[in-house]
Design a protein around this motif. Structure first.
Motif, mmCIF file in Angstrom:
data_model
loop_
_atom_site.group_PDB
_atom_site.id
_atom_site.type_symbol
_atom_site.label_atom_id
_atom_site.label_comp_id
_atom_site.label_asym_id
_atom_site.label_seq_id
_atom_site.Cartn_x
_atom_site.Cartn_y
_atom_site.Cartn_z
ATOM 1 N N ALA A 156 7.794 77.965 8.339
ATOM 2 C CA ALA A 156 7.671 79.314 7.606
ATOM 3 C C ALA A 156 6.834 80.124 8.536
ATOM 4 C CB ALA A 156 7.032 79.274 6.324
ATOM 5 N N VAL A 157 5.841 79.543 9.240
ATOM 6 C CA VAL A 157 5.072 80.517 10.467
ATOM 7 C C VAL A 157 6.082 81.061 11.565
ATOM 8 C CG1 VAL A 157 3.160 80.470 12.044
ATOM 9 C CG2 VAL A 157 2.726 79.587 9.553
ATOM 10 N N ALA A 158 6.681 79.957 11.940
ATOM 11 C CA ALA A 158 7.543 80.143 13.036
ATOM 12 C C ALA A 158 8.775 81.226 12.791
ATOM 13 C CB ALA A 158 8.549 78.851 13.591
ATOM 14 N N LEU A 159 9.295 81.198 11.729
ATOM 15 C CA LEU A 159 10.265 82.110 11.331
ATOM 16 C C LEU A 159 9.639 83.442 11.039
ATOM 17 C CD1 LEU A 159 12.732 79.894 9.196
ATOM 18 C CD2 LEU A 159 13.032 80.658 11.670
ATOM 19 N N LEU A 160 8.785 83.627 10.159
ATOM 20 C CA LEU A 160 7.961 84.707 9.533
ATOM 21 C C LEU A 160 7.339 85.599 10.696
ATOM 22 C CD1 LEU A 160 6.889 83.825 6.062
ATOM 23 C CD2 LEU A 160 9.004 85.085 6.637
ATOM 24 N N ALA A 161 6.764 84.964 11.736
ATOM 25 C CA ALA A 161 6.265 85.685 13.037
ATOM 26 C C ALA A 161 7.107 86.441 13.603
ATOM 27 C CB ALA A 161 5.273 84.500 13.768
ATOM 28 N N THR A 162 8.451 85.891 13.721
ATOM 29 C CA THR A 162 9.355 86.625 14.625
ATOM 30 C C THR A 162 9.852 87.770 13.716
ATOM 31 O OG1 THR A 162 10.313 84.576 15.633
ATOM 32 C CG2 THR A 162 11.708 86.417 15.459
ATOM 33 N N LEU A 163 9.948 87.622 12.237
ATOM 34 C CA LEU A 163 10.592 88.750 11.648
ATOM 35 C C LEU A 163 9.333 89.841 11.529
ATOM 36 C CD1 LEU A 163 12.324 89.949 9.226
ATOM 37 C CD2 LEU A 163 10.637 88.505 7.727
ATOM 38 N N TYR A 164 7.973 89.335 11.255
ATOM 39 C CA TYR A 164 6.729 90.416 11.299
ATOM 40 C C TYR A 164 6.926 91.388 12.503
ATOM 41 C CZ TYR A 164 4.928 87.982 7.326
ATOM 42 O OH TYR A 164 4.945 87.098 5.889
ATOM 43 N N GLY A 165 6.933 90.514 13.915
ATOM 44 C CA GLY A 165 7.073 91.150 15.021
ATOM 45 C C GLY A 165 8.084 92.247 15.076
ATOM 46 N N ALA A 166 9.252 91.895 14.770
ATOM 47 C CA ALA A 166 10.708 92.728 14.909
ATOM 48 C C ALA A 166 10.468 93.836 13.850
ATOM 49 C CB ALA A 166 11.672 92.046 14.333
ATOM 50 N N LEU A 167 9.822 93.826 12.813
ATOM 51 C CA LEU A 167 9.703 94.687 11.643
ATOM 52 C C LEU A 167 8.325 95.928 12.146
ATOM 53 C CD1 LEU A 167 9.938 92.828 8.465
ATOM 54 C CD2 LEU A 167 11.611 94.403 9.382
ATOM 55 N N LEU A 168 7.333 95.054 12.556
ATOM 56 C CA LEU A 168 6.324 95.947 12.979
ATOM 57 C C LEU A 168 6.632 96.849 14.285
ATOM 58 C CD1 LEU A 168 3.389 96.806 12.722
ATOM 59 C CD2 LEU A 168 2.785 94.763 14.256
ATOM 60 N N GLY A 169 7.214 96.166 15.227
ATOM 61 C CA GLY A 169 7.598 96.995 16.413
ATOM 62 C C GLY A 169 8.807 98.191 16.307
ATOM 63 N N ASN A 170 9.845 97.675 15.455
ATOM 64 C CA ASN A 170 10.939 98.771 15.381
ATOM 65 C C ASN A 170 10.894 99.526 14.171
ATOM 66 O OD1 ASN A 170 12.688 97.717 17.700
ATOM 67 N ND2 ASN A 170 12.199 95.707 16.644
ATOM 68 N N LEU A 171 10.203 99.107 13.225
ATOM 69 C CA LEU A 171 10.091 99.826 12.082
ATOM 70 C C LEU A 171 8.855 100.460 11.636
ATOM 71 C CD1 LEU A 171 12.156 97.966 9.209
ATOM 72 C CD2 LEU A 171 12.851 99.724 10.717
ATOM 73 N N VAL A 172 7.759 100.502 12.585
ATOM 74 C CA VAL A 172 6.546 101.046 12.172
ATOM 75 C C VAL A 172 6.069 101.827 13.586
ATOM 76 C CG1 VAL A 172 4.055 100.561 11.671
ATOM 77 C CG2 VAL A 172 5.913 99.340 10.703
ATOM 78 N N ALA A 173 5.688 100.915 14.480
ATOM 79 C CA ALA A 173 5.221 101.504 15.971
ATOM 80 C C ALA A 173 5.906 102.372 16.657
ATOM 81 C CB ALA A 173 4.660 100.217 16.789
ATOM 82 N N MET A 174 7.386 101.985 16.916
ATOM 83 C CA MET A 174 8.144 102.805 17.633
ATOM 84 C C MET A 174 8.675 103.986 16.973
ATOM 85 S SD MET A 174 9.699 103.258 20.537
ATOM 86 C CE MET A 174 9.234 101.777 21.296
ATOM 87 N N PRO A 175 8.924 104.132 15.508
ATOM 88 C CA PRO A 175 9.290 105.417 15.179
ATOM 89 C C PRO A 175 8.066 106.250 15.099
ATOM 90 C CG PRO A 175 9.910 103.572 13.676
ATOM 91 C CD PRO A 175 9.346 102.930 14.727
ATOM 92 N N ILE A 176 6.831 105.943 15.037
ATOM 93 C CA ILE A 176 5.845 106.619 15.001
ATOM 94 C C ILE A 176 5.536 106.968 16.573
ATOM 95 C CG2 ILE A 176 3.014 106.563 15.178
ATOM 96 C CD1 ILE A 176 2.896 104.625 12.782
ATOM 97 N N ALA A 177 5.692 106.343 17.559
ATOM 98 C CA ALA A 177 5.595 106.899 18.943
ATOM 99 C C ALA A 177 6.622 107.976 19.262
ATOM 100 C CB ALA A 177 5.630 105.618 20.016
ATOM 101 N N SER A 178 7.841 107.760 18.672
ATOM 102 C CA SER A 178 9.195 108.829 18.777
ATOM 103 C C SER A 178 8.552 110.003 18.201
ATOM 104 C CB SER A 178 10.190 108.169 18.158
ATOM 105 O OG SER A 178 10.668 106.750 19.017
#
Length: 222
Positions: A156-178
């Protein structure tokens, strides 16, 4: 579907903590503070120069009636206009006023871009931290192969960590920067509009050189 299955404190700590640590290490403290403060500007309307142009026109009318010195008592909220008016009251040349405004505008752009770059850096770091969490989960899984329950938690840690990273990067941080970059471009364009009327005001109110006419005495003429 139970959304609780998608919540894992360990994966959140790895991805969130790692992203924050990366931002702290790669971004100066001042820029990082501005990046956080910039979140408050996201719900605001796009910057428009029209109110500032109207204020400059009003200041021009005041200066025409009462002189440039009267502008010193005006309440001006915008820092750029206030600095330009202070130069005009002090009798600075129009070119100096234009240079001052250009410097202030460029400095403002740099601050906005620094805040956007901080969020862009977090957008880059988040997926990488997700991969780190995946590797940590896989290592924990292989270490505890004899315990089926432990294997499930590590997976669960292995899979969810990848999910969290993708969501945080592409749905939170990058839209804010743009959005911050778009707002910075818009404000830079709009603020360029206030330079010409302020320079015109400085030209009109620039102190005129006093010319002295020589006085010829009658005795000297004789």
């Amino acid at each position: 579907m139970d959304l609780g299955t998608f919540i894992d404190p360990t994966a959140l700590a790895i991805v969130g903590g790692g992203t924050i640590a990366s931002a702290i290490l790669r971004t100066p403290a001042g820029d990082l503070a501005r990046a956080i403060a910039a979140l408050a500007t996201l719900p605001r309307r796009r910057f428009a120069a029209e109110p500032l142009l109207q204020q400059i026109a009003a200041l021009g009318r005041i200066a025409r009636r009462h002189g440039a010195i009267a502008l010193d008592k005006s309440v001006i909220a915008d820092a750029d206009i206030a600095a330009a008016v202070a130069d005009i009251v002090d009798g600075h040349a129009p070119d100096a006023v234009a240079v001052r405004l250009d410097h202030l505008r460029r400095a403002r752009i740099e601050r906005h871009c620094a805040a956007a770059d901080a969020w862009a850096g977090m957008a880059e770091a988040a997926p990488a931290m997700g991969m780190v969490g995946t590797l940590v989960g896989l290592v924990a899984m292989f270490v505890q192969m004899t315990d089926p329950q432990a294997i499930g938690g590590a997976m669960a840690v292995a899979l969810l960590a990848t999910l969290y990273g993708a969501l945080l990067g592409n749905l939170v941080a990058m839209p804010i920067a743009s959005r911050l970059r778009a707002a910075a471009r818009n404000e830079a364009f709009e603020r360029a509009r206030i330079v010409a009327p302020l320079v015109a005001l400085a030209t009109r109110e620039q102190p005129r050189p006093v010319s002295f006419t020589p006085i010829h005495h009658a005795s000297e003429a004789a």
